[in-house]
Design an enzyme around this catalytic site. Sequence first.
Site, PDB file in Angstrom:
ATOM      1  N   ASP A 383       0.897  -1.087  -0.114  1.00 60.92           N
ATOM      2  CA  ASP A 383      -0.114  -0.021  -0.060  1.00 60.92           C
ATOM      3  C   ASP A 383       0.838   1.108  -0.042  1.00 60.92           C
ATOM      4  O   ASP A 383       1.944   1.180   0.524  1.00 60.92           O
ATOM      5  CB  ASP A 383      -0.887  -0.056   1.214  1.00 60.92           C
ATOM      6  CG  ASP A 383      -1.862   1.239   1.233  1.00 60.92           C
ATOM      7  OD1 ASP A 383      -2.650   1.375   0.479  1.00 60.92           O
ATOM      8  OD2 ASP A 383      -1.680   1.831   2.099  1.00 60.92           O
ATOM      9  N   THR A 385       0.755   3.981   1.675  1.00 60.72           N
ATOM     10  CA  THR A 385       0.849   4.816   2.928  1.00 60.72           C
ATOM     11  C   THR A 385       1.726   4.078   3.788  1.00 60.72           C
ATOM     12  O   THR A 385       2.469   4.501   4.754  1.00 60.72           O
ATOM     13  CB  THR A 385      -0.573   4.852   3.867  1.00 60.72           C
ATOM     14  OG1 THR A 385      -1.046   3.514   3.908  1.00 60.72           O
ATOM     15  CG2 THR A 385      -1.467   5.814   3.073  1.00 60.72           C
ATOM     16  N   PHE A 548     -12.667  19.648  -4.924  1.00 60.93           N
ATOM     17  CA  PHE A 548     -12.029  18.567  -5.950  1.00 60.93           C
ATOM     18  C   PHE A 548     -12.805  17.335  -5.861  1.00 60.93           C
ATOM     19  O   PHE A 548     -13.140  16.995  -5.036  1.00 60.93           O
ATOM     20  CB  PHE A 548     -10.424  18.440  -5.212  1.00 60.93           C
ATOM     21  CG  PHE A 548      -9.738  17.696  -6.172  1.00 60.93           C
ATOM     22  CD1 PHE A 548      -8.869  18.167  -6.841  1.00 60.93           C
ATOM     23  CD2 PHE A 548      -9.593  16.234  -5.919  1.00 60.93           C
ATOM     24  CE1 PHE A 548      -8.007  17.105  -7.761  1.00 60.93           C
ATOM     25  CE2 PHE A 548      -8.800  15.455  -6.733  1.00 60.93           C
ATOM     26  CZ  PHE A 548      -8.037  15.908  -7.471  1.00 60.93           C
ATOM     27  N   LYS A 553     -10.543  16.618 -11.208  1.00 62.01           N
ATOM     28  CA  LYS A 553      -8.989  17.193 -10.951  1.00 62.01           C
ATOM     29  C   LYS A 553      -8.626  18.495 -10.908  1.00 62.01           C
ATOM     30  O   LYS A 553      -7.579  18.990 -11.046  1.00 62.01           O
ATOM     31  CB  LYS A 553      -8.100  16.378 -12.170  1.00 62.01           C
ATOM     32  CG  LYS A 553      -8.331  14.956 -12.545  1.00 62.01           C
ATOM     33  CD  LYS A 553      -7.307  14.462 -13.456  1.00 62.01           C
ATOM     34  CE  LYS A 553      -7.227  12.928 -13.821  1.00 62.01           C
ATOM     35  NZ  LYS A 553      -8.483  12.388 -13.796  1.00 62.01           N
ATOM     36  N   THR A 681      -3.148   1.280  -4.198  1.00 66.41           N
ATOM     37  CA  THR A 681      -3.638   2.083  -3.211  1.00 66.41           C
ATOM     38  C   THR A 681      -4.706   2.694  -3.581  1.00 66.41           C
ATOM     39  O   THR A 681      -5.397   2.372  -4.774  1.00 66.41           O
ATOM     40  CB  THR A 681      -2.462   3.234  -3.239  1.00 66.41           C
ATOM     41  OG1 THR A 681      -2.856   4.385  -2.537  1.00 66.41           O
ATOM     42  CG2 THR A 681      -2.297   3.899  -4.963  1.00 66.41           C
ATOM     43  N   ASP A 683      -5.579   5.847  -3.199  1.00 62.90           N
ATOM     44  CA  ASP A 683      -5.295   7.097  -3.413  1.00 62.90           C
ATOM     45  C   ASP A 683      -5.700   7.585  -4.824  1.00 62.90           C
ATOM     46  O   ASP A 683      -5.772   6.703  -5.889  1.00 62.90           O
ATOM     47  CB  ASP A 683      -3.980   7.656  -3.113  1.00 62.90           C
ATOM     48  CG  ASP A 683      -3.914   8.839  -1.785  1.00 62.90           C
ATOM     49  OD1 ASP A 683      -4.866   9.658  -1.990  1.00 62.90           O
ATOM     50  OD2 ASP A 683      -3.020   8.681  -1.366  1.00 62.90           O
ATOM     51  N   LYS A 769      -7.916  -5.441  -4.251  1.00 62.72           N
ATOM     52  CA  LYS A 769      -6.465  -5.792  -3.942  1.00 62.72           C
ATOM     53  C   LYS A 769      -6.290  -7.187  -3.538  1.00 62.72           C
ATOM     54  O   LYS A 769      -5.374  -7.931  -4.041  1.00 62.72           O
ATOM     55  CB  LYS A 769      -6.060  -5.047  -2.716  1.00 62.72           C
ATOM     56  CG  LYS A 769      -6.108  -3.506  -2.870  1.00 62.72           C
ATOM     57  CD  LYS A 769      -5.474  -2.748  -1.385  1.00 62.72           C
ATOM     58  CE  LYS A 769      -5.341  -1.230  -1.397  1.00 62.72           C
ATOM     59  NZ  LYS A 769      -4.832  -0.666  -0.261  1.00 62.72           N
ATOM     60  N   ASP A 793      -6.242  -2.775   3.969  1.00 66.06           N
ATOM     61  CA  ASP A 793      -5.543  -3.847   3.360  1.00 66.06           C
ATOM     62  C   ASP A 793      -5.578  -5.129   3.973  1.00 66.06           C
ATOM     63  O   ASP A 793      -4.724  -6.130   3.467  1.00 66.06           O
ATOM     64  CB  ASP A 793      -3.903  -3.338   3.733  1.00 66.06           C
ATOM     65  CG  ASP A 793      -3.681  -2.013   3.372  1.00 66.06           C
ATOM     66  OD1 ASP A 793      -4.064  -1.652   2.034  1.00 66.06           O
ATOM     67  OD2 ASP A 793      -3.111  -1.187   3.979  1.00 66.06           O
TER      68      ASP A 793
END
EC number: 7.6.2.1
Length: 1051
Positions: A383, A385, A548, A553, A681, A683, A769, A793
């Site tokens: 991951d 992070t 956002f 974007k 991830t 993100d 994942k 995770d």
Amino acid sequence: SAQCIPLHGCLPVTPCVSAQLSHQCCEWLRCCGGGEPRPRTVWLGHPEKRDQRYPRNVINNQKYNFFTFLPGVLFNQFKYFFNLYFLLLACSQFVPEMRLGALYTYWVPLGFVLAVTVIREAVEEIRCYVRDREVNCQVYSRLTARGQPPLFLFITQNQRVPADMIFLRTSEKNGSCFLRTDQLDGETDWKLRLPVACTQRLPTAADLLQIRSYVYAEEPNIDIHNFVGTFTREDSDPPISESLSIENTLWAGTVIASGTVVGVVLYSGRELRSVMNTSNPRSKIGLFDLEVNCLTKILFGALVVVSLVMVALQHFAGRWYLQIIRFLLLFSNIIPISLRVNLDMGKIVYSWVIRRDSKIPGTVVRSSTIPEQLGRISYLLTDKTVTHLSCVLGTLTQNEMVFKRLHLGTVAYGLDSMDEVQSHIFSIYTQVKPSQSQDPPAQKGPTLTTKVRRTMSSRVHEAVKAIALCHNVTPVYESNGVTDQAEAEKQYEDSCRVYQASSPDEVALVQWTESVGLTLVGRDQSSMQLRTPGDQILNFTILQIFPFTYESKRMGIIVRDESTGEITFYMKGADVVMAGIVQYNDWLEEECGNMAREGLRVLVVAKKSLAEEQYQDFEARYVQAKLSVHDRSLKVATVIESLEMEMELLCLTGVEDQLQADVRPTLETLRNAGIKVWMLTGDKLETATCTAKNAHLVTRNQDIHVFRLVTNRSEAHLELNAFRRKHDCALVISGDSLEVCLKYYEYEFMELACQCPAVVCCRCTPTQKAQIVRLLQERTGKLTCAVGDGGNDVSMIQESDCGVGVEGKEGKQASLAADFSITQFKHLGRLLMVHGRNSYKRSAALSQFVIHRSLCISTMQAVFSSVFYFASVPLYQGFLIIGYSTIYTMFPVFSLVLDKDVKSEVAMLYPELYKDLLKGRPLSYKTFLIWVLISIYQGSTIMYGALLLFESEFVHIVAISFTSLILTELLMVALTIQTWHWLMTVAELLSLACYIASLVFLHEFIDVYFIATLSFLWKVSVITLVSCLPLYVLKYLRRRFSPPSYSKLTS
């Protein structure tokens, strides 16, 4: 009244609701319609409607419960062919015709094996239970009244939300709060959450108990990004009904980042979004154990063949079928029962060594059954992070994001030149006359020495002011022990101010503007205050905010300067979208590329001045679009885009995402070791790409192929063909595109992805994942290691062959569910390169030596039986056969778990040594065959030597052969050892001493007077020398002419 209660996992249990919350699975199934989740209504202020039930809200990482523990452990043991064989073998001794010796010679070893396994599993289960109980017994406050269910929970700042809830009230004055969701979805950005409007307007939290209302919610599902529901208050006139969305939710596993909130419990237990995105813990079986199990099947085949040959040479005379069974029992030592004991005890030693390693402090081994897996990892899935400071600090602090670059086109400012920016801002504001203090400084500033100086100061000021205004950051004031909160907020006390935002990037930008002189000191939903270097307060009214989104974007804000009435539209966003919005320029694309290659997150900042009439026209169209029922999002976007034209480009900003210490060297070590690293991830795509570059997951000379968003089969086909034409190219793909590719072109996509040097999957759900891990295992057949630090995770960690959790202050879900827990990502290198490598090589040597030890004595038995007319008579009986594999050879053989071919520093310095293990060479059919041939040679040499040299009595054969066998095994251990440890020497001498001392008590099997003669000594010496000397010579020649890869490093 507010009460503090232990939540037994999260939901309080009191006499008035214990019947509701203590129902188990059957009640839950009945409540939810036979197991099918369906929408529900939660009644508030309706004592007569308290029939909703909740599943038990507990974290459970245990593999077994009280009733399934023993059956489950025994099943997992006897599903191995190895253990099942010995169970049948021991049971056969209850049949008189098949008995070959005392029952204890079969049942004691088997019982010892099972006892060790059961005790080990029990210890791990108890530890897991204690860890889970620690989390499940956290205390929360509730709001309750007599006769009403305690559904309202208080969650304070930095407390983890215990169940899926609807957000009703907050203590924050701006009427909102921020959540940290990295443990749920992997995103490091904070999320803004809004309470239900009609409950937020209530005077106090206690008034929630006086209103009559209900929440209607959709059925439980795995979608953590969306929610549909309504909140209806019935006691108002007319009844108030509000729509609920994801902005009104508090999902379990998230952390309240600001203020105190009150929520009503909606889902719990197995209905939680986080739980529905995780899989049940499974009992992992290592590849090494499967390979050993395969070798035991080969040995069993050899056992059957030898037994049939023996009976065939007797011409199947008499009751030959009983003879086959007796020979099967007689040669049962071909499959060593001590193998499982030695390997299990070896795993315990490896786990102890890992925990005691001072260079990786805090490392915990939660699953001691698979340490060998660490030595054969081909794919590492991590991951994002876990490589960042957030997993160590446990919060999004100013140390995570660092503002590195401000680029104005003709000039760029780095960290070493920020004082110039500060001087520009200082000169703009401090030289303004008092009567002009509230005028726009850029226009009414003093006359500077040169026009160039004035122009540059004006440009810098406009850029800094845009960055200080265009964001969603809120300054919050806290008491520091000297100044109380109210006073600090009134005086804008710097030492008491903390910034809260949905993204650490935003905080970094605002902190930078503060460092250069323009400070954000106040904000609510309609206004913003900035403080200048001259302590003047600039007031701005917030007219509109365009937040956002992943699709747009970019974010925008329209503000009015209260001193001049000027209206300005500020916008910032990714270069790919801003390039078409700003006025034409010739430097934007080039400089964005340069900054991105340095691993910086790049934002393009622009502005546009609006006339009052222009804004009023826009506002009318914008409000009308928001009231639309059909195509609302499209109409709103169209209206906003009407403003996003020919905007003035102000600057570029570059922010660096701080990594943990030694992340880059660790990733480089893993690559050199032949391990491919995939980043999975939740993100955003830009964030994940920047992190991959910053961490050097993608090297500077490698291209990056960003897989464009695809929604159907034809688009996926075209994009896959485009990707196929690229070579040595890292892949970046979003979760949505990944889902489409796996749906239609699973094989083709995985084939291409596995050829990439690195893969980055962004916006991945927890389920995706786990799916990627599973596909890698199925398509490549290689071992995978998943590394994570959050609850999102857990599925990936449990699905992988070897799960590693990074434990920080920010939650422990990943750590609790993992096989191994570390405190920093850099510890992963040593865990794999040193401990994984040593564990695998040691277990390979140990297993093959134990097999060699058993094959030696089985070969001697075969020679003995063939010489004495194929009689099914045991050569060694009673204590000799048990002592051979225990007190006489156990300690030296087991001391191989301390052996190592190179020092740990060398293994870390040369990760290429790890690459050799990926081919499985330490334990292969080739090495197994070599040890089989050695065993046959030595067993035959000892037995034929004893038969040639024995004198008349049979007991002399036993004495000569058994003593030679013991000495041969001790010498073979010495031959196998590569690095001597003092415990190895002690084990060798102790075993030899035990054998010599026990000869006095073995008069039943050995002639005590004979062993004291010179004849005995020279015969044993000759036989031992003949069996061992050729092997020592071969070892010397091999090291001389074909040295192993590590020999040069140890010389």
